[in-house]
Structure formats: C-alpha cells, structure tokens
Design a protein around this motif. Structure first.
Motif, short mmCIF file in Angstrom:
data_model
loop_
_atom_site.label_atom_id
_atom_site.label_comp_id
_atom_site.label_asym_id
_atom_site.label_seq_id
_atom_site.Cartn_x
_atom_site.Cartn_y
_atom_site.Cartn_z
N SER A 23 0.82 -1.22 0.00
CA SER A 23 0.00 0.00 0.00
C SER A 23 0.85 1.27 0.00
N THR A 24 2.19 1.13 -0.04
CA THR A 24 3.06 2.30 -0.11
C THR A 24 3.95 2.22 -1.35
N ASN A 25 4.50 3.36 -1.69
CA ASN A 25 5.35 3.47 -2.87
C ASN A 25 6.50 4.41 -2.55
N GLN A 26 7.64 4.21 -3.18
CA GLN A 26 8.77 5.11 -3.00
C GLN A 26 8.82 6.08 -4.17
N VAL A 27 8.95 7.38 -3.85
CA VAL A 27 9.02 8.42 -4.85
C VAL A 27 10.38 9.11 -4.69
N THR A 28 11.13 9.19 -5.77
CA THR A 28 12.46 9.80 -5.75
C THR A 28 12.41 11.20 -6.34
N VAL A 29 13.07 12.14 -5.66
CA VAL A 29 13.11 13.53 -6.11
C VAL A 29 14.57 13.93 -6.33
N THR A 30 14.85 14.44 -7.53
CA THR A 30 16.17 15.00 -7.82
C THR A 30 15.97 16.44 -8.29
N THR A 31 16.99 17.25 -8.10
CA THR A 31 16.93 18.63 -8.55
C THR A 31 18.16 18.96 -9.38
N PRO A 50 19.56 14.61 -4.05
CA PRO A 50 18.38 13.79 -4.27
C PRO A 50 17.93 13.08 -2.99
N CYS A 51 16.62 12.75 -2.95
CA CYS A 51 16.08 12.04 -1.80
C CYS A 51 14.88 11.20 -2.22
N THR A 52 14.50 10.25 -1.36
CA THR A 52 13.40 9.35 -1.63
C THR A 52 12.43 9.37 -0.46
N PHE A 53 11.13 9.44 -0.78
CA PHE A 53 10.07 9.44 0.23
C PHE A 53 9.22 8.19 0.06
#
Length: 157
Positions: A23-31, A50-53
């Motif tokens: 029921s969860t997913n990992q979302v990665t953010v880079t800038t 970068p980070c992952t939530f």
C-alpha cells in the motif's frame, strides 16, 4: 475440512495487488542543481536532494524544492493505475473475489505515482536590480552655437 482450508486460503490471498505491491510506494526527487531542500504538501522533507520518500499509493501531493540563489520549483504528483496493479486486481477474480477487489481499491495497491522519479529544474534568480538607462553627455559645443561673422559694409560715396 477441505472446504474450510479453501476458504481460509482465499481469505488470506484477498487483495492480490495488496499482497504483491503493498500500500506504499517510494518516490524519488532530484533537482538540477543538486543540493536543494525538498518538501511535500504531506510534510515529508529532506535537507538536500536527491532524496526518496515513502508515501501511500493513494496519496497525491505537491513537491517543492528550494535553494538559495534559485527560484522555488514545484510539481504536482498524481496517481494512476499501474500495469502490474491492474494485473493484481484482475487476479482477484480467480483467487480473492469481491473481498480482494475491495481491499485493493481501499489500499490503493493498484496505483502508482507519476511522475516518478521527479526532476525539478531550479532557475537562477534574476539579478537584484539592473542599472537604469545611461544618459548621454551633452556635447561641449555644437556648430549651431558658434557666432557667425558679419560682413563689413562700405560707406557710400
């Protein structure tokens, strides 16, 4: 006895996508550039990209990145039905039945986030203030301002 085991097995497998995808997913953010602080409208944050939530599959949110000297950038993150989520949901017809379909729908197990990964391009801030227009210097003298020589006149005789 055999009927009870079949019912117990079917109940334990209810929600095939919930079991296979969670029921969860990992979302990665880079800038671009890296090193920006990142936060979401769901109160997740990290000090440097970068980070992952890890977020719930049903959650839609907004990601914001900021870095000194750059304008803040934001991006909405939505959900959609994933190919593998749809397959897991369809598997409920064979194993989990209506209960499994309900569990998958309630947990969002059939969904995925997009875009994922998220790439935010930060734009440099504009200069503080541009100098005003420059005035032209007035010319020291112009030909029109020179005195005109007068012609001599002769007395009549």
């Amino acid at each position: 006895m055999r009927f009870v085991l079949i019912i117990a097995a079917a109940a334990s497998l209810a929600g095939c996508a919930s079991i296979t995808r969670g029921s969860t997913n990992q979302v990665t953010v880079t800038t671009e550039p890296a090193g920006a602080s990142v936060r979401t409208s769901m109160n997740h944050s990290c000090p440097s990209s970068p980070c992952t939530f890890t977020v719930g599959r049903k959650d839609e949110f907004i990601v914001t990145a900021s870095k000194p000297g750059y304008r803040e950038a934001t991006m909405p993150v939505k959900t959609r039905i994933a190919g593998s989520g749809a397959a897991g949901f369809a598997g409920n017809v064979l194993v989990g039945g209506v209960i499994g379909m309900g569990v998958d729908a309630a947990t969002g197990a059939t969904l995925e986030h997009y875009p994922n990964p998220i790439v935010l391009a930060l734009q440099p801030e504009a200069p503080a203030s541009a100098p005003g227009p420059r005035r032209k210097k007035a010319p020291a003298s112009s030909p029109a301002s020179k005195p005109v020589a007068q012609a001599e006149t002769k007395p009549a005789s």
